[in-house]
Design a protein around this motif. Structure first.
Motif, short mmCIF file in Angstrom:
data_model
loop_
_atom_site.label_atom_id
_atom_site.label_comp_id
_atom_site.label_asym_id
_atom_site.label_seq_id
_atom_site.Cartn_x
_atom_site.Cartn_y
_atom_site.Cartn_z
N PHE A 1 130.73 21.52 -1.94
CA PHE A 1 130.26 22.40 -3.02
C PHE A 1 128.58 22.41 -2.60
O PHE A 1 128.15 21.40 -2.14
CB PHE A 1 130.48 21.98 -4.40
N ILE A 2 127.84 22.99 -3.47
CA ILE A 2 126.61 23.19 -3.54
C ILE A 2 125.71 23.13 -4.62
O ILE A 2 126.23 23.34 -5.71
CB ILE A 2 126.17 24.76 -2.72
N TRP A 60 124.44 30.73 -5.75
CA TRP A 60 125.51 30.01 -5.03
C TRP A 60 125.67 28.59 -5.40
O TRP A 60 126.36 27.75 -4.86
CB TRP A 60 125.02 30.06 -3.54
N ALA A 61 125.06 28.15 -6.75
CA ALA A 61 125.12 26.65 -6.83
C ALA A 61 126.41 26.50 -7.67
O ALA A 61 126.84 27.27 -8.62
CB ALA A 61 123.74 26.54 -7.88
N ARG A 170 126.50 31.34 0.90
CA ARG A 170 125.04 31.27 0.77
C ARG A 170 124.41 32.24 1.65
O ARG A 170 125.07 32.60 2.63
CB ARG A 170 124.58 30.00 1.57
N PRO A 171 123.37 33.12 1.36
CA PRO A 171 122.58 34.01 2.06
C PRO A 171 122.45 33.63 3.36
O PRO A 171 121.97 32.67 3.57
CB PRO A 171 121.54 34.52 1.17
N LYS A 172 122.85 34.32 4.42
CA LYS A 172 122.11 34.15 5.69
C LYS A 172 120.93 34.75 6.14
O LYS A 172 120.52 35.62 5.66
CB LYS A 172 123.26 34.72 6.80
N SER A 173 120.25 34.48 7.21
CA SER A 173 119.31 34.83 7.57
C SER A 173 119.22 36.28 7.94
O SER A 173 120.33 36.59 8.68
CB SER A 173 118.76 33.96 8.90
N PRO A 174 118.42 37.32 7.64
CA PRO A 174 118.55 38.67 8.09
C PRO A 174 118.51 38.87 9.71
O PRO A 174 119.16 39.62 9.97
CB PRO A 174 117.41 39.36 7.60
N ASN A 175 117.85 37.89 10.09
CA ASN A 175 117.82 37.92 11.77
C ASN A 175 119.02 37.61 12.32
O ASN A 175 119.53 38.36 13.11
CB ASN A 175 116.66 36.85 12.21
#
Length: 197
Positions: A1-2, A60-61, A170-175
């Protein structure tokens, strides 16, 4: 969990993500703590000004740790509006939270009483800890362990169903996303050219 922590007070680099694995009740738990700095009150109001990074972290928490300094009343004042902000994002969720009063070793410089901290924790429906991260990390460890147990119980009581809105990836890096898209395009175009030969 986060778990997300809002910390204007602990000595984390701004925006840092910390990961640890440990065992609670015989089950291995993966804990991620996202430090979410740069929360402040707008000029003489009770509304907060925060970066988009904080909103992404809130989505995401599974639990929250609100940290303020007992030597800084302004850090205490931010907690209530921040909690209201979280409730707007998760209006129906029963998310465990912990109110942590730091710098318990600086009693002579105290601006926020223990009574005020306990009262706010009760109002928000959370647990209160007064700690000194500098002098005794055991208090911090105990507080996080209790929060983790609450989150673990809550997730377990969902009978395998994910709580809506709380287990978003959890959001990933746009790159990284851009690289994956380019790789997929390259593989697709190579596959088409190979079949036309």
């Amino acid at each position: 969990f986060i778990t997300v922590t809002n910390s204007n007070d602990l000595t984390f680099p701004p925006g840092a993500l910390y990961s640890r694995k440990f065992t609670i009740d015989g089950e291995q738990i993966s804990l991620q703590v996202q430090d979410t700095p740069f929360v402040s009150l707008e000029d003489d109001t009770d509304s907060i000004c925060c970066q988009e990074q904080i909103n992404r972290s809130i989505y995401w928490a599974d639990g929250f740790v609100f940290v303020y300094s007992i030597t800084d009343y302004e850090s205490y004042r931010v907690i209530r509006p921040l909690h209201q902000h979280i409730r707007k994002i998760h209006p129906n969720a029963n998310i465990p939270l912990l109110l942590m009063a730091n710098k318990g070793d600086l009693l002579r410089a105290r601006q926020v009483s223990s009574k005020e901290g306990l009262q706010l924790a009760s109002e928000l429906g959370g647990t209160y800890y007064e700690v000194s991260a500098r002098e005794n990390c055991e208090g911090v460890h105990e507080a996080f362990q209790q929060l983790c147990q609450e989150v673990s119980r809550m997730i377990g009581s969902c009978n395998g169903e994910k709580r809506r809105g709380l287990h978003l990836v959890r959001p990933k890096s746009p790159n990284m996303q851009d690289l994956k898209r380019r790789l997929k395009q390259a593989l697709t175009s190579k596959g088409k050219s190979a079949t036309t030969l």
